[in-house]
Design an enzyme around this catalytic site. Structure first.
Site, PDB file in Angstrom:
ATOM      1  N   SER A 152       1.114  -1.163  -0.136  1.00 48.33           N
ATOM      2  CA  SER A 152       0.216   0.126   0.165  1.00 48.33           C
ATOM      3  C   SER A 152       0.453   1.318   0.226  1.00 48.33           C
ATOM      4  CB  SER A 152      -1.354   0.487   1.184  1.00 48.33           C
ATOM      5  OG  SER A 152       0.156  -0.124   2.795  1.00 48.33           O
ATOM      6  N   SER A 204      14.687  -8.968   1.881  1.00 46.89           N
ATOM      7  CA  SER A 204      15.351  -8.661   3.563  1.00 46.89           C
ATOM      8  C   SER A 204      15.849  -7.350   3.261  1.00 46.89           C
ATOM      9  CB  SER A 204      16.109  -9.647   2.685  1.00 46.89           C
ATOM     10  OG  SER A 204      17.480 -10.073   4.030  1.00 46.89           O
ATOM     11  N   LYS A 251      16.124  -9.643   9.614  1.00 45.98           N
ATOM     12  CA  LYS A 251      16.350  -9.777   7.687  1.00 45.98           C
ATOM     13  C   LYS A 251      17.454 -11.366   7.746  1.00 45.98           C
ATOM     14  CE  LYS A 251      13.468  -7.122   6.708  1.00 45.98           C
ATOM     15  NZ  LYS A 251      12.792  -6.823   5.469  1.00 45.98           N
TER      16      LYS A 251
END
Length: 262
Positions: free
Chosen positions: A10, A125, A143
């Protein structure tokens, strides 16, 4: 026409990626928690941290389209603060989205992709995975976990025609900066270094890459015939990742300290 599911589309990188994929003729379904309407993709209100919501939404997409060709796992957020003073609930909330949200979407699409004998999964990541950032430990941890997940799952599903890769962006000028959950708890004990570190990071982000550039890179990767497991955006960040592999650990630690922990 490729059928794509993209999470967290979004705003920012996700929105830029969705626009590029739609422009290239893909039918894009976007999963996020906020209500939204778009004329170039189908929005579905889904909390990726809720495994049942994710599975229902993925099954609905497959029922409509007959297949799922691409999954782009972009949903995520950051928190900052000293590791010592980070509340466990905040760390778990981040991991629920950044890592377990990815777990939920991958597990939901794999049966469909395996049945079709093809599929591409792209995980977002960060350079902070291989180069962990001081005072953003849990974001960096999430990550690094994404990188490990990517390689592990890639080898598990490769025999079924499914490829898995990740993208490691660096600083991006996007709403991610404003959305970061910041805590300066313990800043007095750390000599003001927490606030200084986050201010430096946010300055770098606001001078960072345009999300449209990152979106174009991710969209291209999503549709390429063959991909490498790990992919970095930008010459500078590719150089940073290379140096992280060849320089001794103490030197890497010193550089990161000078950049973000003084």
């Amino acid at each position: 026409m490729k059928v794509v599911i993209l999470t967290g589309g979004s705003s920012g990188i996700g929105l830029a990626t969705a626009k590029r994929l739609a422009a290239q003729g893909c039918r894009v379904y976007e999963f996020s928690r906020r209500d939204a309407e778009f004329d170039f993709m189908q929005h579905m209100r889904v909390d990726v941290a809720d495994a049942q919501q994710v599975r229902r939404a993925v099954d609905e997409v497959c029922a409509r389209e007959g297949r799922i060709d691409v999954l782009v796992n972009n949903a995520g957020f950051g928190i900052s603060g000293a590791f010592e003073f980070t509340e466990e609930a905040d760390a778990r909330r981040l991991m629920d989205v950044n890592l377990f949200g990815m777990n939920n979407t991958i597990r939901a699409v794999l049966p469909h992709m395996r049945k079709a004998g093809s599929g591409r999964i792209v995980n977002l990541s960060s350079v902070a995975g291989p180069l962990p950032i001081p005072f953003q430990a849990w974001y960096s941890i999430s990550k690094a976990a994404v990188n490990a997940l990517t390689m592990s799952v890639a080898n598990e599903v490769h025999p079924y025609g499914i490829s898995v890769c990740c993208v490691m962006p660096g600083d991006i000028k996007s709403g991610f900066t404003a959305a970061r959950s910041k805590s300066i708890a313990g800043d007095d004990a750390y000599g003001g270094r927490i606030a200084r570190s986050v201010a430096r990071m946010e300055k770098d982000e606001q001078n960072g890459m345009d999300p449209a550039v990152a979106g174009a890179f991710i969209a291209k990767l999503a549709l390429k015939k063959r991909v490498k497991p790990y992919n970095t955006i930008g010459f500078v960040y590719k150089g940073c990742i290379l140096l992280s592999k060849i320089l001794p650990g103490p030197i890497i630690r010193f550089i990161l300290e000078q950049m973000y922990a003084k």
